[in-house]
Design a protein around this motif. Structure first.
Motif, PDB file in Angstrom:
ATOM      1  N   ARG A  38     -42.321  35.210   6.277  1.00 58.73           N
ATOM      2  CA  ARG A  38     -40.840  35.404   5.614  1.00 58.73           C
ATOM      3  C   ARG A  38     -40.836  35.104   4.193  1.00 58.73           C
ATOM      4  O   ARG A  38     -40.377  35.842   3.325  1.00 58.73           O
ATOM      5  CB  ARG A  38     -39.865  34.252   6.229  1.00 58.73           C
ATOM      6  CG  ARG A  38     -39.492  34.388   7.589  1.00 58.73           C
ATOM      7  CD  ARG A  38     -38.446  33.680   8.192  1.00 58.73           C
ATOM      8  NE  ARG A  38     -38.040  33.587   9.360  1.00 58.73           N
ATOM      9  CZ  ARG A  38     -38.781  32.786  10.558  1.00 58.73           C
ATOM     10  NH1 ARG A  38     -39.592  31.684   9.772  1.00 58.73           N
ATOM     11  NH2 ARG A  38     -38.421  32.774  11.644  1.00 58.73           N
ATOM     12  N   ARG A  41     -42.622  38.085   2.407  1.00 58.12           N
ATOM     13  CA  ARG A  41     -41.834  39.186   2.602  1.00 58.12           C
ATOM     14  C   ARG A  41     -41.003  39.347   1.380  1.00 58.12           C
ATOM     15  O   ARG A  41     -40.548  40.328   0.588  1.00 58.12           O
ATOM     16  CB  ARG A  41     -40.887  39.413   3.871  1.00 58.12           C
ATOM     17  CG  ARG A  41     -39.829  40.331   3.978  1.00 58.12           C
ATOM     18  CD  ARG A  41     -40.211  41.750   3.720  1.00 58.12           C
ATOM     19  NE  ARG A  41     -39.146  42.562   3.601  1.00 58.12           N
ATOM     20  CZ  ARG A  41     -38.170  42.843   2.677  1.00 58.12           C
ATOM     21  NH1 ARG A  41     -38.527  42.128   1.552  1.00 58.12           N
ATOM     22  NH2 ARG A  41     -37.229  43.612   2.564  1.00 58.12           N
ATOM     23  N   ARG A  45     -42.525  41.579  -1.588  1.00 58.54           N
ATOM     24  CA  ARG A  45     -41.886  42.918  -1.381  1.00 58.54           C
ATOM     25  C   ARG A  45     -42.635  43.932  -0.680  1.00 58.54           C
ATOM     26  O   ARG A  45     -43.297  44.985  -1.575  1.00 58.54           O
ATOM     27  CB  ARG A  45     -40.806  43.656  -2.287  1.00 58.54           C
ATOM     28  CG  ARG A  45     -39.871  44.566  -1.820  1.00 58.54           C
ATOM     29  CD  ARG A  45     -38.775  44.886  -2.874  1.00 58.54           C
ATOM     30  NE  ARG A  45     -37.911  45.634  -2.188  1.00 58.54           N
ATOM     31  CZ  ARG A  45     -37.742  47.058  -2.596  1.00 58.54           C
ATOM     32  NH1 ARG A  45     -38.720  47.709  -3.195  1.00 58.54           N
ATOM     33  NH2 ARG A  45     -36.947  47.721  -1.908  1.00 58.54           N
ATOM     34  N   VAL A  49     -46.394  46.343   6.569  1.00 63.21           N
ATOM     35  CA  VAL A  49     -46.659  44.953   7.110  1.00 63.21           C
ATOM     36  C   VAL A  49     -47.490  45.064   8.261  1.00 63.21           C
ATOM     37  O   VAL A  49     -46.912  46.002   9.035  1.00 63.21           O
ATOM     38  CB  VAL A  49     -45.514  44.192   7.492  1.00 63.21           C
ATOM     39  CG1 VAL A  49     -45.548  42.740   8.267  1.00 63.21           C
ATOM     40  CG2 VAL A  49     -44.531  43.807   6.093  1.00 63.21           C
ATOM     41  N   TRP A  67     -35.816  40.502  10.735  1.00 65.43           N
ATOM     42  CA  TRP A  67     -35.841  41.113   9.592  1.00 65.43           C
ATOM     43  C   TRP A  67     -34.594  42.365   9.617  1.00 65.43           C
ATOM     44  O   TRP A  67     -34.239  42.782   8.731  1.00 65.43           O
ATOM     45  CB  TRP A  67     -37.076  41.947   9.232  1.00 65.43           C
ATOM     46  CG  TRP A  67     -37.896  40.962   8.495  1.00 65.43           C
ATOM     47  CD1 TRP A  67     -37.670  39.670   7.864  1.00 65.43           C
ATOM     48  CD2 TRP A  67     -39.349  40.758   8.513  1.00 65.43           C
ATOM     49  NE1 TRP A  67     -38.537  38.811   7.301  1.00 65.43           N
ATOM     50  CE2 TRP A  67     -39.800  39.502   7.868  1.00 65.43           C
ATOM     51  CE3 TRP A  67     -40.316  41.648   8.953  1.00 65.43           C
ATOM     52  CZ2 TRP A  67     -41.219  39.382   7.545  1.00 65.43           C
ATOM     53  CZ3 TRP A  67     -41.718  41.209   8.742  1.00 65.43           C
ATOM     54  CH2 TRP A  67     -42.143  40.152   8.102  1.00 65.43           C
TER      55      TRP A  67
END
Length: 232
Positions: A38, A41, A45, A49, A67
Motif C-alpha cells: 500500500r 503504491r 505510483r 505490479v 485498490w
C-alpha cells in the motif's frame, strides 16, 4: 524503462524477480506484505505490479479488491501464485488483474506478460453505476478485465492456468529446471549468440543488449563465459 512493484512474502521470489527485472532495465520496488505494498503504491505510483496471492496479513486478491474499490487500480496488475485454482484466477481477473502467472514462473512467460502489461499502459478509472471503480479498457484490448462477460473471463483464466507452453520455443532449455537455472541457461545462450554475432566486441554487444560494459562483464562472469576471448 518502467517502475515495477513486486509484492511477495517469499524473500527468494522477491530477490529473483528483482534481479531479472533489474537486468531488463526496470526500476524495482519490493514489498513483502500488503502494508508495504500500500505504501509503495502511493509513494512510487508503479507502472505495473506483480502481486502474490497468498500472503500472511492480507492476501493479494483482497488487496487487489481494496485498490479497485478506492480507484487506485489504474496500473496493470499481474497476479502470481503456486497454489491458486481457476476460480481464484477468474476472481482476480474479474476484479481487474490483467493476467495470472503460475509459480514456478518461466522466464519467457514472465517477460512476455510484463511486456504486454506495460504496453497496455495506464488506464483511466471511472465509477460504475454500482459505485465500484473500474478501469476503462479499450474494446480491442485482449487482457481479461472486470468489464468482460463472465463466460469470457472463465475461458481466459482457464487458458492461463492450464495451457501448456510450447517447448519448441525454449530450444534446449528444460521447463523442468528451477526458475533461476532456466534463466541462467537462457541468458547464457543469449549472450553467447550476441558475442559470436558481434565477433566478441564488448562495445557492440553492450549496445545490442542494452547493458553498460561493467554490468555486461559482470553478467558474463556470472554465467561462466568470462574465460572466452572478448574484444573491443
Amino acid at each position: 524503462m518502467a517502475r515495477i512493484l513486486v509484492v511477495d512474502d517469499e524473500v527468494g521470489i522477491r530477490e529473483l524477480l528483482s534481479e531479472i527485472l533489474y537486468d531488463e532495465g526496470h526500476t524495482i520496488e519490493l514489498a513483502e506484505n500488503a502494508a508495504q505494498a500500500r505504501a509503495a503504491r502511493l509513494r512510487m505510483r508503479p507502472d505495473l505490479v506483480l502481486l502474490d496471492i497468498w500472503m500472511p496479513d492480507t492476501d493479494g486478491v483482497t488487496l487487489l479488491k481494496e485498490w479497485g474499490s478506492q480507484g487506485l487500480l489504474d496500473m496493470p496488475v499481474i497476479m502470481m501464485s503456486g497454489h491458486a485454482t481457476i476460480d481464484t484466477a477468474v476472481e482476480a481477473t474479474r476484479i481487474g488483474a490483467i493476467d495470472f502467472l503460475e509459480k514456478p514462473i518461466t522466464l519467457q512467460r514472465l517477460l512476455k506478460t510484463i511486456s504486454t502489461g506495460l504496453a497496455r499502459g495506464r488506464l483511466p478509472v471511472v465509477k460504475s453505476a454500482s459505485g465500484a471503480f473500474v478501469p476503462v479498457v479499450p474494446t480491442t484490448a485482449a487482457p481479461v478485465t472486470a468489464m468482460q462477460e463472465p463466460a469470457e473471463a472463465v475461458a481466459a483464466a482457464a487458458a492461463v492456468v492450464a495451457a501448456p507452453l510450447d517447448p519448441s520455443l525454449l530450444g534446449d532449455i528444460s521447463l523442468e529446471l528451477p526458475l533461476r537455472e532456466a534463466r541462467d541457461a537462457f541468458e547464457r545462450v543469449y549472450f553467447e549468440y550476441h558475442l559470436a554475432r558481434e565477433n566478441h566486441s564488448m562495445t557492440r554487444v553492450s549496445d545490442k543488449t542494452g547493458l553498460e560494459r561493467t554490468h555486461l562483464y559482470r553478467k558474463l562472469k556470472q554465467l561462466g563465459i568470462e574465460s572466452r576471448k572478448r574484444g573491443g
